[in-house]
Structure formats: structure tokens, C-alpha cells
Enzyme design. Structure first.
Site, PDB file in Angstrom:
ATOM      1  N   TYR A 285     -17.111  33.211  41.488  1.00 21.44           N
ATOM      2  CA  TYR A 285     -16.239  32.532  40.531  1.00 21.44           C
ATOM      3  C   TYR A 285     -16.984  32.127  39.256  1.00 21.44           C
ATOM      4  CZ  TYR A 285     -12.353  29.690  38.904  1.00 21.44           C
ATOM      5  OH  TYR A 285     -11.324  29.170  38.157  1.00 21.44           O
ATOM      6  N   GLU A 292     -16.217  36.367  31.506  1.00 19.29           N
ATOM      7  CA  GLU A 292     -15.084  36.123  30.604  1.00 19.29           C
ATOM      8  C   GLU A 292     -15.560  35.483  29.303  1.00 19.29           C
ATOM      9  OE1 GLU A 292     -12.175  33.817  32.696  1.00 19.29           O
ATOM     10  OE2 GLU A 292     -12.218  35.121  34.450  1.00 19.29           O
TER      11      GLU A 292
END
Length: 361
Positions: A285, A292
Site C-alpha cells: 500500500y 502514484e
């Protein structure tokens, strides 16, 4: 053959009598209740005196029901007799003096207070089970809801599995060259999966799942900004290696998350899959959010140059406000969302394994 008496062990509950006859390889069993409330036992087998015929009679303290359950094993004969009235007996036999062949079965022995607690626990378990069943029956659409959730998770699992396998195969065949055309080979399926993921925000609002609305909204919104705004609207971003890392990390997480929820719909729990679902996000994660963030940073000069999504301003203040400023603010929000979701997932993991440890103990 001599006719001998076997060793007999007994225990009781409020409603039953348990007898254990030490007679191995018993045959020709004859167990019956006579009219004077006396149990008559006769059988051939291997007892304390070797292979012989063994028998005994027990006249019970109070009336018992005529139905007798018995089971013969290689080591013993187990007998279960139901009392006519559910109450505790002071002793087993009508005669006060205990027969020499009779002894307490300490493996099953309980005193009256312990037996009452056991009976109370059984009653509470029965009431709890009835209560749960009644709550389940109140929802006539439960089967439809579970079917919908099962199909949703199945479709998402198949979609992300296709992306993961496609990227893995291309990576082995083409090596680093596969980094540069990831978007063109997998974007359509990723578009489909991420548009479907909007349902994960709607499902908590409809009460279909217990997952919180806010963490789901953070993840779905964040991914869709990256996919549709950063990658989808900028052709310059579509050939960058960062697309590969973002898509690969997303799909790796989801190919374990969706089957976990899918199996939960049918009450199935695979220990390895459960562990992967509650552990794999710990490294993946944060790595996904970093990937991103790299994509957002790489897109900033492109938005400044193309003026795409720029906000028009009055002539006094300038021509327009670049969308890159919005993305810089979004970077801060992104890492705040990482903290919120990381804490949420950590609490889920701790709650899951803490409850499992309690069940073991």
C-alpha cells in the site's frame, strides 16, 4: 464358560445416565430394561477375566425411559439411558450399598453444580443460535445481497487477475520494454475495474457491507484521479514506466483482497488467503502511494505546458491558474489519505487476529 461381572463406570447429568462397561470385542449383546426398573446386561467378550460371558443387573434409584442407546467399540461398551424425570440423583442404584463392580467414571463425572452450569451454557447457546437464526430470517433479501456481493468480487478478481497475468507475462517476455506500453495493453480493463470500484463506495451507504464509507471513498477517488486524470488525459504520461508500477501494485493487492471477500460471502475462510489479505498491504500500500505520487510529480510540468484543466482568471490576475497547483495540493491530501487508510487497515488486522486468538484460547 464362566459367567462373570465386568467393571462398570457411571456418570450422570440431569437428564441422562452414562455407563461404560469395560468389555472389549463384545458380541451377542443383550441389553434390556426389565419391568422393575432394572437394567440387565449380558454379552460375550474380553474383560478382566479374559474371554468369557459377562453380565450384571442394576436396579436404578428412580424410573428411567425404556429406550436404551448403546455403542460397542473394540475397547468398551458405552450405554446411555434417559431419566424419566430430569433431576439429580443422590446415587445410581436403589440399594444404598454400591455394587463392587460399579465405580464413578471420572472422565465424564460432574457434580451437581457443574452439571447445572453445563446445562445453563447449553441453554444459552441454544437461545443464542435461535436468536441469530431469527435475525437472519428477518432479512428476506439476504441471499440476493450475498449473491450480488459474491458476483461483484468475482468480476473484480477476474479483471485484476487478467491485468496481473498480462503484465507478468509481458515482463518475462519483453523485459523492461514492457514498461512503456503497459497503458495501451491494460488500460481498458483497468478502466472497467476502477469504474466498477465505485460500487465499493455505494455498498456501505446501502448497508450491504460493514466496511466504512470514508476509507473506501479515499482509495477509489485517489485511484480514479491517477487513472482518469493523470494517465487518461495526458498522452505524454501513458508511455512512462511509472504506469507499470502503479498498475502492478494495484493488481497485486486486489488479486488477494477480492477472493477473500468473495469466499467470505459463502462462509469460507482459507488461512493463507486471510493472512495475505491482512498482511500484504503493509508493504504494497505505501509503495503504491509512492508510485502514484511519482506519477503526479511527473505530470506537473506537462499540465503547466499544456494548460489542460487550467482555471480561467480575470485579466488583472493573469490568464489562468494551472491545474498543477491543484495537483500539488492533492499530493498533500494523498499522504494524509495514506495515513488514514493505513491506520484503518491496521485496526482491521489487529481486530481480526485478536479475535482469532481469543477463539483459540
Amino acid at each position: 464358560m464362566q459367567i462373570l461381572t465386568p467393571h462398570v463406570y457411571w456418570a450422570q447429568r440431569h437428564g441422562e445416565i452414562y455407563l461404560r462397561v469395560e468389555l472389549s470385542d463384545a458380541k451377542n449383546l443383550d441389553i434390556r430394561l426389565q419391568e422393575n426398573n432394572t437394567l440387565q446386561f449380558r454379552a460375550q467378550g474380553h474383560g478382566a477375566k479374559g474371554d468369557n460371558e459377562y453380565k450384571f443387573n442394576l436396579e436404578f434409584l428412580e424410573p428411567v425411559r425404556p429406550e436404551i442407546e448403546h455403542k460397542s467399540t473394540q475397547r468398551q461398551v458405552d450405554i446411555k439411558i434417559k431419566k424419566q424425570e430430569e433431576r439429580w440423583w443422590d446415587r445410581l442404584t436403589l440399594q444404598e450399598k454400591k455394587p463392587l463392580f460399579l465405580a464413578p467414571d471420572f472422565d465424564r463425572w460432574l457434580d451437581e453444580s457443574d452439571a447445572e452450569m453445563e446445562l445453563q451454557a447449553k441453554e444459552e447457546e441454544k437461545i443464542s443460535k435461535i436468536s441469530v437464526e431469527s435475525r437472519v430470517r428477518k432479512d428476506p433479501y439476504l441471499g440476493l445481497k450475498k449473491g450480488y456481493l459474491f458476483m461483484y468480487n468475482l468480476v473484480q478478481f477476474l479483471g485484476f487477475s487478467w491485468i496481473f497475468v498480462n503484465m507478468t507475462v509481458r515482463l518475462f517476455i519483453l523485459g523492461q520494454d514492457s514498461f512503456y506500453d503497459t497503458f495501451h495493453t491494460t488500460a481498458d480493463m483497468m478502466y472497467f475495474c476502477q469504474m466498477m470500484a465505485v460500487l465499493e463506495v455505494i455498498n456501505p451507504l446501502l448497508g450491504l457491507v460493514k466496511t466504512g464509507f470514508f476509507p473506501a471513498m479515499i482509495q477509489v477517488t485517489g485511484r480514479n484521479v491517477i487513472l482518469f486524470v493523470i494517465f487518461g488525459s495526458l498522452e505524454e504520461m501513458q508511455n512512462k514506466p511509472v504506469v507499470f508500477f502503479v498498475f502492478y501494485l494495484w493488481s497485486t493487492i486486489e488479486i488477494f483482497r477480492y477472493p477473500f471477500y468473495m469466499l467470505a460471502c459463502i462462509g469460507t475462510d482459507w488461512k493463507l488467503l486471510t493472512w495475505l489479505r491482512y498482511s500484504l498491504w503493509i508493504p504494497l500500500y505505501p509503495l503504491g502511494v509512492v508510485a502514484e505520487a511519482v506519477a503526479v510529480i511527473q505530470s506537473l510540468p506537462i499540465f503547466d505546458e499544456t494548460r489542460l484543466f487550467s482555471l480561467p482568471l480575470p485579466a488583472v490576475l493573469g490568464h489562468s491558474l494551472s491545474f498543477s497547483y491543484t495537483l500539488q495540493l492533492y499530493l498533500v491530501i494523498m499522504f494524509l489519505g495514506l495515513f488514514i487508510n493505513f491506520r484503518h487497515l491496521y485496526k482491521q488486522r489487529r481486530r481480526r487476529y485478536r479475535s482469532r486468538k481469543r477463539k483459540v484460547h
